[in-house]
Motif scaffolding. Structure first.
Motif, PDB file in Angstrom:
ATOM      1  N   HIS A 181      29.800  27.377 -28.468  1.00 20.07           N
ATOM      2  CA  HIS A 181      28.929  26.765 -27.398  1.00 20.07           C
ATOM      3  C   HIS A 181      30.556  27.170 -26.115  1.00 20.07           C
ATOM      4  CE1 HIS A 181      24.967  25.938 -28.127  1.00 20.07           C
ATOM      5  NE2 HIS A 181      24.893  25.327 -27.155  1.00 20.07           N
ATOM      6  N   GLU A 228      28.315  19.794 -23.758  1.00 20.67           N
ATOM      7  CA  GLU A 228      28.433  20.685 -23.256  1.00 20.67           C
ATOM      8  C   GLU A 228      26.663  19.818 -21.639  1.00 20.67           C
ATOM      9  OE1 GLU A 228      27.538  20.644 -26.057  1.00 20.67           O
ATOM     10  OE2 GLU A 228      24.632  20.669 -26.310  1.00 20.67           O
ATOM     11  N   TRP A 229      27.155  18.932 -22.500  1.00 24.22           N
ATOM     12  CA  TRP A 229      25.613  18.094 -21.358  1.00 24.22           C
ATOM     13  C   TRP A 229      26.420  17.215 -20.380  1.00 24.22           C
ATOM     14  CZ3 TRP A 229      20.328  16.536 -21.135  1.00 24.22           C
ATOM     15  CH2 TRP A 229      19.491  18.267 -21.887  1.00 24.22           C
ATOM     16  N   HIS A 272      24.784  28.390 -19.661  1.00 23.74           N
ATOM     17  CA  HIS A 272      24.182  27.274 -20.764  1.00 23.74           C
ATOM     18  C   HIS A 272      23.198  26.626 -19.618  1.00 23.74           C
ATOM     19  CE1 HIS A 272      23.136  24.229 -22.858  1.00 23.74           C
ATOM     20  NE2 HIS A 272      23.486  24.588 -24.116  1.00 23.74           N
ATOM     21  N   HIS A 273      22.449  25.323 -19.434  1.00 21.90           N
ATOM     22  CA  HIS A 273      21.830  24.679 -18.560  1.00 21.90           C
ATOM     23  C   HIS A 273      22.237  23.988 -17.543  1.00 21.90           C
ATOM     24  CE1 HIS A 273      19.720  23.821 -22.416  1.00 21.90           C
ATOM     25  NE2 HIS A 273      19.859  22.532 -23.032  1.00 21.90           N
ATOM     26  N   ASP A 323      16.793  28.540 -24.638  1.00 19.69           N
ATOM     27  CA  ASP A 323      16.602  27.660 -24.926  1.00 19.69           C
ATOM     28  C   ASP A 323      15.917  26.751 -24.065  1.00 19.69           C
ATOM     29  OD1 ASP A 323      17.311  25.250 -26.900  1.00 19.69           O
ATOM     30  OD2 ASP A 323      19.530  25.038 -26.161  1.00 19.69           O
ATOM     31  N   ASP A 335      17.554  21.521 -34.162  1.00 17.54           N
ATOM     32  CA  ASP A 335      19.286  21.077 -34.437  1.00 17.54           C
ATOM     33  C   ASP A 335      19.463  20.423 -35.570  1.00 17.54           C
ATOM     34  OD1 ASP A 335      19.234  22.301 -31.551  1.00 17.54           O
ATOM     35  OD2 ASP A 335      19.985  20.786 -30.731  1.00 17.54           O
TER      36      ASP A 335
END
Ligand code: GLC
Length: 587
Positions: free
Chosen positions: A57, A78-79, A126-127, A225, A267
């Protein structure tokens, strides 16, 4: 820190453990069969036989390392945009000072190889919506928006290709927090015009997936994802696009709507019993996936080996994540832990590569079993202290036994049990491996069996039969993104039945404990089918805890049904997670 494969993560109290399956089972063949012609693509071979891979990641979130404006955020780093509620335009400005110039694709590939991993999957977007590759369809990418101006996906793909590793790209197809129209993203564009998801999908997602599958050579897989509310047509379109550009690349099940070439489990989830088909279990080096400077819960080699073996023994692939820091460096703790893991994998390649699932279909009290080319490999995490390793239910004769790369071992049968005479000292500090050559097709009775050694044998509720009550699987997060799983029985009444069938090698006393929760005083009873009964009373709380019931007498060796009931108290609130059974040694 030793993770018991056979326990859900939250179970801690009784140490050594066992997972079990009720039915008789036959063995699944190992993934490689030398006799049949192999028509599989490179990607399928890497996936099916490789069994162990690196997840990375890495994104703009890595720059923050878990901190925003002096505040610490825990869990999924990552959020951070979401956790710290950073407005999209403010977040996007961070790219101007994101300069991970120490990202070294060759070094990462070397580390993956040292760890014994066979392919790498990296977050290409990613998001947060930031592309770690050079994209012609959105400038919010590493080449156009940062001082680095290097296509890191290309660097990593090239390094993988040079070194014989597979390369797969993670792509968040539904969530995009900075592109107008993306899920959880801005609803309008810079001019204030409302943008639909369809527009985002057409103008960013599809073109970027097209770039990823055309510009980087052969791709192992595309790891979509969080499909969220993605329509069936959208999932189909993504799969079709990957197929067109990369006919042999695999697509993860998180493309949504029941599609994909293999299942990605939740996860951090390791199944208790064998799982059919192509699938992967995923876990992470720290608690979250992106690097956090506040997270020191590095997984030890012992944990990683245990989890790798557990996933392979259940029939899956293990994808294990690391997160580079803001400069693109792999944290030293992560690298050291992986290198140590790799030493073990290289010592026992047959336990990983081409290895098939355990014929027992669940872990055993001391470890787990995999098959390879007709042989059984017993991976022993808890080495027996009395020189005897007990294997329940193997119906074949053992023709040869040895410690892998070591000494030959004597074996003998005692009824349905196979006793392997092992040295007192454990041969390998991480996990020792015993190889058994057997006569004929592997046949196993996988009824749960109590380990004759002083290990506690833990029987989760999944191995019980129940009547007039409810078995539910519960999942929850400890930290943000740190998932835990536990099945439990609820809805208990006076008529409920909770029963385990268990094989006992010897008659005698067995110390029984229950893992349960509730509210206030509750009375319990356990009866063995021969008539012996024990009762006890506990003051229960809302959290699961272990409560000892004490000595239950088993009169005859063999299989017995144990019934657990609540005889009084606040039934409504009672939950049962597992029981544990430990032989009481009296001589
Ligand atoms: C979850 C999270 C995400 C992470 C992924 C890894 O879907 O949203 O941050 O990338 O799990 O499996």
């Amino acid at each position: 820190m030793r993770r018991k494969a056979n326990l859900y993560r939250s179970t801690t109290a009784l140490g050594v453990a066992l997972m079990m399956l009720m039915a008789l089972s036959s063995c699944r063949p190992s993934a490689t069969s030398t006799e049949e012609p192999d028509n599989r693509s490179n990607q399928e071979i890497l996936f099916d036989d490789g069994n162990f891979a690196m997840f990375i990641h890495f994104g703009l979130y890595s720059k923050m390392e878990g901190e925003w404006k002096g505040k610490r955020y825990y869990g999924n780093a990552e959020w951070i945009k979401h956790q710290a509620e950073i407005p999209a335009d403010e977040y996007m400005k961070e790219a101007a000072s994101f300069n991970p110039d120490e990202f070294d694709a060759e070094a990462i590939v070397k580390l993956a190889r040292d760890a014994g991993m066979r392919y790498i999957v990296i977050t290409s977007k990613h998001h947060e919506g930031f592309a770690m590759f050079d994209s012609d369809f959105c400038d919010f990418n590493i080449c156009d928006a940062t001082p680095l101006k290097r296509d890191l996906m290309k660097e990593l793909a090239d390094a993988c290709h040079r070194n014989g590793l597979g390369i797969g790209f993670y792509y968040s197809q539904w969530q995009d927090w900075t592109a107008p129209g993306g899920a959880r993203g801005p609803e309008t564009d810079a001019e204030g015009r409302k943008v639909t998801f369809e527009e985002y999908f057409r103008n960013k997602c599809i073109p970027q997936v097209n770039e990823l599958t055309t510009k980087y050579g052969e791709i192992q897989l595309i790891w979509f994802d969080t499909p969220g509310e993605l329509s069936k047509e959208a999932s189909e379109e993504l799969v079709a696009l990957v197929r067109k550009n990369q006919p042999h690349a695999l697509v993860s099940s998180r493309v949504g709507n029941g599609m994909g070439d293999y299942d990605t489990l939740n996860d951090m989830q390791v199944p208790l019993v064998n799982h059919e088909g192509r699938w992967e279990g995923i876990d992470v080096m720290q608690v979250g996936w992106g690097f956090s400077k506040f997270d020191n819960e590095w997984k030890t080699p012992d944990y990683i080996v245990h989890e790798l073996v557990s996933v392979v023994a259940r029939g899956g692939n293990f994808l294990f994540n690391i997160g580079p820091d803001s400069k693109g460096r792999i944290p030293e703790q992560a690298a050291a832990s992986l290198r140590e893991t790799g030493k073990w994998v290289k010592k026992y390649p047959q336990v990983v590569y081409g290895a098939g699932a355990s014929p027992w279909e669940h872990a055993l009290p001391w470890g787990d079993v995999v098959t390879n080319k007709g042989k059984l490999y017993l991976v022993v995490f808890d080495w027996p202290q009395d020189g005897k390793l007990w294997l329940p239910g193997l119906q074949n004769d053992v023709t040869a036994a040895k410690i892998v790369d070591g000494k030959k071992l004597a074996t003998r049968k005692e009824g349905t049990w196979t006793c392997i005479e092992v040295p007192y000292g454990r041969p390998d500090q991480l996990a020792s491996v015993v190889e058994l050559t057997i006569d004929g097709e592997i046949a196993v009775d996988s009824t749960p069996a109590v380990d004759p050694n002083e290990n506690a044998t833990i029987l989760p509720i999944e191995f019980a039969t129940t009547e007039k009550c409810k078995v539910a699987s519960n999942e929850w997060m400890e930290k943000f993104g740190e998932w835990k799983f536990k099945a439990s029985v609820s809805g208990i009444t006076a008529e409920s039945k909770v029963e385990w069938v268990v094989d006992f090698k010897e008659p005698g006393y067995y110390d029984v404990a229950i893992e349960c929760r509730g509210d206030g005083t509750t009375d319990w009873m356990m009866c063995a089918d021969e008539g012996n009964t024990i009762v006890d009373r506990y003051n229960l709380h809302s959290q699961y805890a272990w409560h000892r019931m004490g000595w239950l007498k088993i009169d005859g060796a063999g299989k017995h049904k144990l019934s657990l009931s609540v005889t009084d108290g606040n039934w409504e609130q009672v939950g049962i997670g597992s029981i544990s059974i430990t032989p009481v040694k009296l001589q």
